[in-house]
Design a protein around this motif. Structure first.
Motif, PDB file in Angstrom:
ATOM      1  N   SER A  16      53.835  60.353  12.062  1.00 42.72           N
ATOM      2  CA  SER A  16      52.618  59.907  11.197  1.00 42.72           C
ATOM      3  C   SER A  16      52.957  60.270   9.799  1.00 42.72           C
ATOM      4  N   GLY A  17      53.989  60.928   9.598  1.00 46.22           N
ATOM      5  CA  GLY A  17      54.437  61.412   7.937  1.00 46.22           C
ATOM      6  C   GLY A  17      55.019  60.067   7.414  1.00 46.22           C
ATOM      7  N   ASP A  18      55.362  58.822   8.298  1.00 44.34           N
ATOM      8  CA  ASP A  18      56.214  57.791   7.925  1.00 44.34           C
ATOM      9  C   ASP A  18      55.203  56.632   7.229  1.00 44.34           C
ATOM     10  N   THR A  19      55.682  55.812   6.936  1.00 49.99           N
ATOM     11  CA  THR A  19      54.772  54.575   6.143  1.00 49.99           C
ATOM     12  C   THR A  19      53.824  54.036   7.274  1.00 49.99           C
ATOM     13  N   ALA A  20      52.397  54.061   6.860  1.00 48.19           N
ATOM     14  CA  ALA A  20      51.312  53.719   7.793  1.00 48.19           C
ATOM     15  C   ALA A  20      51.389  52.188   7.847  1.00 48.19           C
ATOM     16  N   VAL A  21      51.564  51.721   8.834  1.00 47.67           N
ATOM     17  CA  VAL A  21      51.314  50.097   9.049  1.00 47.67           C
ATOM     18  C   VAL A  21      49.714  50.020   9.491  1.00 47.67           C
ATOM     19  N   ASP A  22      49.206  50.766  10.508  1.00 49.61           N
ATOM     20  CA  ASP A  22      47.727  50.751  10.828  1.00 49.61           C
ATOM     21  C   ASP A  22      47.294  52.072  11.267  1.00 49.61           C
ATOM     22  N   ILE A  23      46.956  52.717  10.478  1.00 50.18           N
ATOM     23  CA  ILE A  23      46.428  54.247  10.685  1.00 50.18           C
ATOM     24  C   ILE A  23      45.455  54.355  11.710  1.00 50.18           C
ATOM     25  N   THR A  24      44.623  53.627  11.761  1.00 48.59           N
ATOM     26  CA  THR A  24      43.462  53.619  12.936  1.00 48.59           C
ATOM     27  C   THR A  24      44.157  53.397  14.225  1.00 48.59           C
ATOM     28  N   ALA A  25      45.059  52.602  14.355  1.00 47.92           N
ATOM     29  CA  ALA A  25      45.915  52.333  15.725  1.00 47.92           C
ATOM     30  C   ALA A  25      47.181  53.395  15.793  1.00 47.92           C
ATOM     31  N   GLY A  26      47.260  54.191  14.922  1.00 46.77           N
ATOM     32  CA  GLY A  26      48.474  55.285  14.803  1.00 46.77           C
ATOM     33  C   GLY A  26      49.726  54.629  14.684  1.00 46.77           C
ATOM     34  N   ILE A  27      49.928  53.435  14.029  1.00 45.97           N
ATOM     35  CA  ILE A  27      51.118  52.607  14.104  1.00 45.97           C
ATOM     36  C   ILE A  27      51.812  52.946  12.797  1.00 45.97           C
ATOM     37  N   TYR A  28      53.054  53.237  12.738  1.00 46.13           N
ATOM     38  CA  TYR A  28      53.938  53.764  11.671  1.00 46.13           C
ATOM     39  C   TYR A  28      55.366  53.104  11.740  1.00 46.13           C
ATOM     40  N   LYS A  29      55.933  53.155  10.569  1.00 48.18           N
ATOM     41  CA  LYS A  29      57.419  52.560  10.708  1.00 48.18           C
ATOM     42  C   LYS A  29      58.357  53.630   9.729  1.00 48.18           C
ATOM     43  N   GLU A  30      59.507  53.842  10.319  1.00 50.53           N
ATOM     44  CA  GLU A  30      60.583  54.601   9.803  1.00 50.53           C
ATOM     45  C   GLU A  30      61.655  53.502   9.198  1.00 50.53           C
ATOM     46  N   VAL A  31      61.862  54.121   8.009  1.00 53.98           N
ATOM     47  CA  VAL A  31      63.049  53.064   7.345  1.00 53.98           C
ATOM     48  C   VAL A  31      64.299  54.043   7.347  1.00 53.98           C
ATOM     49  N   VAL A  32      65.304  53.331   7.651  1.00 55.64           N
ATOM     50  CA  VAL A  32      66.591  54.077   7.659  1.00 55.64           C
ATOM     51  C   VAL A  32      67.693  53.091   7.262  1.00 55.64           C
ATOM     52  N   THR A  33      68.610  53.837   6.549  1.00 53.77           N
ATOM     53  CA  THR A  33      69.951  53.010   6.075  1.00 53.77           C
ATOM     54  C   THR A  33      71.009  53.281   7.168  1.00 53.77           C
ATOM     55  N   VAL A  34      71.732  52.267   7.569  1.00 51.77           N
ATOM     56  CA  VAL A  34      72.679  52.070   8.701  1.00 51.77           C
ATOM     57  C   VAL A  34      73.816  51.525   7.955  1.00 51.77           C
ATOM     58  N   SER A  35      75.242  52.489   7.850  1.00 52.48           N
ATOM     59  CA  SER A  35      76.098  51.766   7.231  1.00 52.48           C
ATOM     60  C   SER A  35      77.167  51.516   8.124  1.00 52.48           C
ATOM     61  N   ASN A  36      77.510  50.102   8.189  1.00 53.77           N
ATOM     62  CA  ASN A  36      78.549  49.809   9.060  1.00 53.77           C
ATOM     63  C   ASN A  36      79.818  49.617   8.305  1.00 53.77           C
ATOM     64  N   SER A  37      80.844  50.463   8.468  1.00 54.65           N
ATOM     65  CA  SER A  37      82.118  50.614   7.703  1.00 54.65           C
ATOM     66  C   SER A  37      83.061  49.526   8.201  1.00 54.65           C
ATOM     67  N   GLY A  38      82.828  48.664   9.245  1.00 53.66           N
ATOM     68  CA  GLY A  38      83.497  47.624   9.402  1.00 53.66           C
ATOM     69  C   GLY A  38      83.632  46.412   8.589  1.00 53.66           C
ATOM     70  N   LYS A  39      84.564  45.677   8.814  1.00 53.88           N
ATOM     71  CA  LYS A  39      84.645  44.304   7.903  1.00 53.88           C
ATOM     72  C   LYS A  39      83.999  43.157   8.618  1.00 53.88           C
ATOM     73  N   ALA A  40      83.366  43.409  10.028  1.00 56.18           N
ATOM     74  CA  ALA A  40      82.475  42.241  10.586  1.00 56.18           C
ATOM     75  C   ALA A  40      81.647  42.874  11.125  1.00 56.18           C
ATOM     76  N   PHE A  41      80.426  41.955  11.524  1.00 62.96           N
ATOM     77  CA  PHE A  41      79.434  42.396  11.983  1.00 62.96           C
ATOM     78  C   PHE A  41      79.333  43.074  13.248  1.00 62.96           C
ATOM     79  N   ALA A  42      78.421  43.797  13.712  1.00 61.08           N
ATOM     80  CA  ALA A  42      78.464  45.098  14.705  1.00 61.08           C
ATOM     81  C   ALA A  42      77.021  44.708  15.554  1.00 61.08           C
ATOM     82  N   TYR A  43      77.057  44.867  16.814  1.00 64.99           N
ATOM     83  CA  TYR A  43      75.927  44.824  17.456  1.00 64.99           C
ATOM     84  C   TYR A  43      75.623  46.169  17.770  1.00 64.99           C
ATOM     85  N   PRO A  44      74.350  46.656  17.659  1.00 61.79           N
ATOM     86  CA  PRO A  44      73.988  48.159  17.899  1.00 61.79           C
ATOM     87  C   PRO A  44      73.346  48.105  19.185  1.00 61.79           C
ATOM     88  N   LYS A  45      73.333  49.244  20.064  1.00 62.42           N
ATOM     89  CA  LYS A  45      72.375  49.674  21.025  1.00 62.42           C
ATOM     90  C   LYS A  45      71.318  50.522  20.431  1.00 62.42           C
TER      91      LYS A  45
END
Length: 135
Positions: A16-45
């Motif tokens: 609830s400390g993250d960016t509010a999307v819909d406070i009434t429904a308790g929906i929030y979003k976290e934003v994170v930077t993910v650094s891919n050190s490779g030279k090609a795209f990578a598929y995450p799990k």
């Protein structure tokens, strides 16, 4: 492709400390930077564990760098995990295949920094894992 011999792991929580999307429904979003050190795209799990105390019926994962959005609209029970294996194109809800509740795209990570948004009912714990790839 050549693969790096280590896996990158990033973990965090949507609270609830993250960016509010819909406070009434308790929906929030976290934003994170993910650094891919490779030279090609990578598929995450990406694993998202529900710690909200009730069922979560919407989890959205966006890579705003690539413009791809993964949406899950099934019900993930409390203390259970949704696991999206983007490279194998699988979606498991508490260990059971659940592609029927998935829409959008399986996302990938471009080389360099990627901005990832994870959106849902607070609290969700997430783990992003991937192996950098090279041409």
């Amino acid at each position: 492709f050549w693969y790096k011999n280590t896996t990158t792991t990033i973990s965090g929580s949507v609270t609830s400390g993250d960016t509010a999307v819909d406070i009434t429904a308790g929906i929030y979003k976290e934003v994170v930077t993910v650094s891919n050190s490779g030279k090609a795209f990578a598929y995450p799990k990406i694993s998202v564990t529900n710690k909200s105390g009730g069922a979560v019926t919407s989890i959205i994962i966006r890579n705003t760098t690539t413009g791809r959005t993964f949406t899950f609209t099934g019900s993930v029970a409390n203390d259970k995990a949704l696991v999206a294996d983007m490279g194998n194109f699988t979606v498991k809800n508490d260990g059971t295949e659940d592609l029927t509740n998935f829409s959008g795209s399986f996302i990938w990570l471009d080389p360099g920094n990627n901005t990832i948004e994870i959106e849902g009912k607070a609290q969700l714990n997430y783990v992003i894992e991937f192996t950098a790839r090279y041409f």
